[in-house]
Design a protein around this motif. Structure first.
Motif, PDB file in Angstrom:
ATOM      1  N   ILE A 116       0.835  -1.196   0.000  1.00 22.05           N
ATOM      2  CA  ILE A 116       0.000   0.000   0.000  1.00 22.05           C
ATOM      3  C   ILE A 116       0.871   1.249   0.000  1.00 22.05           C
ATOM      4  O   ILE A 116       0.583   2.238  -0.704  1.00 22.05           O
ATOM      5  CB  ILE A 116      -0.948  -0.020   1.220  1.00 22.05           C
ATOM      6  CG1 ILE A 116      -1.991  -1.127   1.037  1.00 22.05           C
ATOM      7  CG2 ILE A 116      -1.633   1.335   1.406  1.00 22.05           C
ATOM      8  CD1 ILE A 116      -2.891  -1.339   2.237  1.00 22.05           C
ATOM      9  N   TYR A 126      -4.650   6.697  -2.281  1.00 23.13           N
ATOM     10  CA  TYR A 126      -5.022   5.283  -2.274  1.00 23.13           C
ATOM     11  C   TYR A 126      -5.357   4.810  -0.854  1.00 23.13           C
ATOM     12  O   TYR A 126      -4.553   4.964   0.079  1.00 23.13           O
ATOM     13  CB  TYR A 126      -3.863   4.453  -2.838  1.00 23.13           C
ATOM     14  CG  TYR A 126      -4.169   2.987  -3.054  1.00 23.13           C
ATOM     15  CD1 TYR A 126      -5.013   2.579  -4.077  1.00 23.13           C
ATOM     16  CD2 TYR A 126      -3.595   2.008  -2.243  1.00 23.13           C
ATOM     17  CE1 TYR A 126      -5.284   1.235  -4.296  1.00 23.13           C
ATOM     18  CE2 TYR A 126      -3.848   0.663  -2.448  1.00 23.13           C
ATOM     19  CZ  TYR A 126      -4.702   0.283  -3.479  1.00 23.13           C
ATOM     20  OH  TYR A 126      -4.970  -1.052  -3.690  1.00 23.13           O
ATOM     21  N   ALA A 127      -6.537   4.266  -0.689  1.00 25.37           N
ATOM     22  CA  ALA A 127      -7.008   3.748   0.609  1.00 25.37           C
ATOM     23  C   ALA A 127      -6.952   4.792   1.710  1.00 25.37           C
ATOM     24  O   ALA A 127      -6.811   4.464   2.892  1.00 25.37           O
ATOM     25  CB  ALA A 127      -6.198   2.516   1.022  1.00 25.37           C
ATOM     26  N   MET A 130      -9.257   4.640   4.820  1.00 24.12           N
ATOM     27  CA  MET A 130      -9.066   3.545   5.775  1.00 24.12           C
ATOM     28  C   MET A 130      -8.221   3.998   6.970  1.00 24.12           C
ATOM     29  O   MET A 130      -7.311   4.829   6.838  1.00 24.12           O
ATOM     30  CB  MET A 130      -8.357   2.365   5.097  1.00 24.12           C
ATOM     31  CG  MET A 130      -9.100   1.768   3.921  1.00 24.12           C
ATOM     32  SD  MET A 130     -10.539   0.817   4.465  1.00 24.12           S
ATOM     33  CE  MET A 130     -11.350   0.522   2.878  1.00 24.12           C
ATOM     34  N   ASP A 132      -5.332   3.234   8.956  1.00 20.06           N
ATOM     35  CA  ASP A 132      -4.158   2.388   8.726  1.00 20.06           C
ATOM     36  C   ASP A 132      -3.868   1.447   9.891  1.00 20.06           C
ATOM     37  O   ASP A 132      -3.312   0.357   9.702  1.00 20.06           O
ATOM     38  CB  ASP A 132      -2.924   3.258   8.452  1.00 20.06           C
ATOM     39  CG  ASP A 132      -2.928   3.828   7.045  1.00 20.06           C
ATOM     40  OD1 ASP A 132      -3.884   3.558   6.295  1.00 20.06           O
ATOM     41  OD2 ASP A 132      -1.976   4.564   6.700  1.00 20.06           O
ATOM     42  N   ILE A 135      -5.606  -1.857   9.265  1.00 19.27           N
ATOM     43  CA  ILE A 135      -5.274  -2.660   8.085  1.00 19.27           C
ATOM     44  C   ILE A 135      -4.243  -3.713   8.499  1.00 19.27           C
ATOM     45  O   ILE A 135      -3.154  -3.371   8.959  1.00 19.27           O
ATOM     46  CB  ILE A 135      -4.699  -1.789   6.956  1.00 19.27           C
ATOM     47  CG1 ILE A 135      -5.736  -0.756   6.506  1.00 19.27           C
ATOM     48  CG2 ILE A 135      -4.269  -2.655   5.776  1.00 19.27           C
ATOM     49  CD1 ILE A 135      -5.223   0.203   5.437  1.00 19.27           C
ATOM     50  N   VAL A 147      -5.953  -4.050   0.834  1.00 18.60           N
ATOM     51  CA  VAL A 147      -6.942  -3.082   1.312  1.00 18.60           C
ATOM     52  C   VAL A 147      -8.201  -3.862   1.704  1.00 18.60           C
ATOM     53  O   VAL A 147      -8.835  -4.488   0.850  1.00 18.60           O
ATOM     54  CB  VAL A 147      -7.279  -2.040   0.228  1.00 18.60           C
ATOM     55  CG1 VAL A 147      -8.278  -1.020   0.783  1.00 18.60           C
ATOM     56  CG2 VAL A 147      -6.014  -1.348  -0.263  1.00 18.60           C
ATOM     57  N   GLU A 352      -9.988   1.186  -5.644  1.00 18.29           N
ATOM     58  CA  GLU A 352     -10.601   2.352  -5.010  1.00 18.29           C
ATOM     59  C   GLU A 352     -12.125   2.321  -5.140  1.00 18.29           C
ATOM     60  O   GLU A 352     -12.846   2.664  -4.198  1.00 18.29           O
ATOM     61  CB  GLU A 352     -10.045   3.636  -5.626  1.00 18.29           C
ATOM     62  CG  GLU A 352      -8.606   3.912  -5.221  1.00 18.29           C
ATOM     63  CD  GLU A 352      -8.066   5.195  -5.804  1.00 18.29           C
ATOM     64  OE1 GLU A 352      -7.231   5.836  -5.137  1.00 18.29           O
ATOM     65  OE2 GLU A 352      -8.474   5.570  -6.919  1.00 18.29           O
ATOM     66  N   THR A 355     -13.658  -0.055  -2.688  1.00 12.73           N
ATOM     67  CA  THR A 355     -13.408   0.216  -1.264  1.00 12.73           C
ATOM     68  C   THR A 355     -13.826   1.626  -0.848  1.00 12.73           C
ATOM     69  O   THR A 355     -13.307   2.172   0.120  1.00 12.73           O
ATOM     70  CB  THR A 355     -11.920  -0.012  -0.916  1.00 12.73           C
ATOM     71  OG1 THR A 355     -11.090   0.810  -1.755  1.00 12.73           O
ATOM     72  CG2 THR A 355     -11.529  -1.471  -1.094  1.00 12.73           C
TER      73      THR A 355
END
Length: 446
Positions: A116, A126-127, A130, A132, A135, A147, A352, A355
């Protein structure tokens, strides 16, 4: 009425939306004509999210013009072996939704998926929706590659019709092992089976929680070096706890020979009070309350209302609200796709898209996610058991992964397949645990 969907550790969020492709260099509304991606996921067969996945793929194709060549399949050992073979043969997909534990070790060790952080170096967004911290990292190098979308939890399901008949209240957040044993005794005295479980086939959930009760949040995922070191004594105590429940007659009479679906039927038919299982069982219980298991419109709502889910009794350091659970799968972008400039951008767009906050909320429902923000959802979208699961998850203090996912393969035979011998006293719990740990040590040394 609105409720918040829960994520890992406490209550995590899913509010708001995130535009598809927000981290991409190209706009998400641009068309990538005549471009295709090969994608493999576990959203297939009876997976509850298989229809959601198909719908999302169709929408992505329509929006972007990117063709998805899908080869998703039901998750089992054959599927896992196929994925490993594909990577070895160089025929891996461009995007893979797969496990992030030991099953991913081989292709991560070979550098065949992109982290990632490396993706964010080129696609900063990107992500970005979320958390972190939630994850999961690889077991190989502690680096994050996948992800996540939806996770799982394991809890204590209750048939309230049985509990009411036995004069037992639905367990709460402070439920202890002593409380549990007292409740089981009441249920047994009322003429019902306290615990629905096929110990001879699926002892997994009792194995996991009984060990968790004698380890800790910080150490539970540590496989002991021997039966006398680290968590070793706790593993033995856990097996002995199951043996005591068996000796007191709290499991079905045929628990050592019954199939899991038989003991599950005891629970759903109002003959057993408790069942430890995963979040996926919410759907199974609902199906059992339908006149047509494949047609949700035939749901008997009054029957479903007799079921609930709560916390697993504690017998040690863990709180009852500390559950087994996590985010066991996620989307990987392979090096094969990353090294192709056109596919690189398309793969990022696809992940993407799959998610975004809204998409994750749709897939996660009453389970778990790693989203930063949590949306409010309408009760009308869920059945009564799903709503109870959401309420239960709102009180969860932590989710810890299953150590059996690390302690896998042949080393589990002595305590999984060997559970009947342990509870009947043919083999001591200490000897069974010692045998498994010795085999694990041999496997990890190779």
């Amino acid at each position: 009425m609105k409720k918040k969907v829960v994520s890992i550790l406490l209550v995590t969020a899913m509010v708001g939306t995130m535009a598809a492709g927000c981290g991409s260099k190209k706009g998400s509304d641009s068309k990538d004509e005549e471009l295709s991606l090969s994608v493999t996921t576990t959203f297939a067969g009876e997976d509850g999210n298989a229809p959601n996945y198909k719908e999302a793929v169709s929408a992505f194709e329509e929006e972007t013009g990117i063709k998805i060549n899908d080869s998703s399949a039901v998750s089992d050992e054959t599927f896992k072996a196929r994925i490993e073979t594909d990577f070895q043969a160089g025929s891996e997909p461009d995007v893979l939704f797969f496990f992030n534990g030991a099953d991913a070790n081989s292709f991560i060790e070979e550098g065949k998926v992109i982290s990632i952080d490396d993706i964010r170096a080129e696609y900063p967004g990107y992500a970005s929706n979320m958390n972190d911290d939630l994850i999961p990292a690889s077991l190989v190098d502690d680096v994050k590659y996948a992800v996540p979308v939806n996770g799982y939890w394991e809890g204590l399901f209750c048939n309230t019709e049985v509990l009411d008949a036995a004069g037992v209240e639905v367990p709460g957040a402070d439920y202890t092992w002593a409380d549990f044993e007292a409740d089981c005794e009441k249920i047994k005295a009322a003429g019902y089976t306290p615990i629905a479980s096929a110990l001879g086939e699926i002892p997994h959930y009792w194995w996991e929680y009984s060990i968790f009760n004698h380890t800790s949040l910080d150490s539970h995922l540590e496989v002991p070096k021997s039966v006398d070191e680290g968590n070793g004594p706790g593993w033995v105590e856990g097996m002995e706890d199951i043996k005591k429940l068996y000796e007191k007659g709290y499991f079905p009479e045929n628990t050592l020979s019954a199939k899991d679906d038989e003991t599950f039927a005891l629970f759903t038919s109002g003959k057993a009070g408790f069942l430890i299982d995963g979040s996926w069982k919410v759907g199974g219980i609902a199906s059992a309350c339908q006149s047509d298991p494949d047609d949700a419109s035939t749901l008997d709502k009054d029957k479903l209302d007799k079921f609930t889910v709560t916390y697993v009794p504690t017998n040690g350091e863990r709180k009852a609200t500390d559950l087994i659970g996590g985010l066991s799968e996620g989307y990987y972008i392979t090096k094969k796709a990353w090294d192709d400039e056109a596919k690189r951008d398309a793969a990022v767009k696809f992940v993407e898209y799959m998610t975004t906050d809204d998409m994750v909320a749709k897939f996660a429902q009453h389970t778990a996610s790693a989203l930063k923000e949590a949306p409010e959802v309408d009760d009308a979208e869920f059945n009564s058991l799903q709503i109870k699961a959401i309420d239960m998850m709102a009180g969860v203090s932590s989710l810890t992964g299953a150590v059996q996912d690390i302690f896998n393969g042949e080393c589990r035979v002595s305590t999984f397949d060997g559970m009947p011998q342990i509870v009947t006293g043919e083999v001591s719990a200490k000897d069974a645990v010692a045998e498994g740990l010795e085999m694990y040590a041999e496997q990890t040394a190779e």
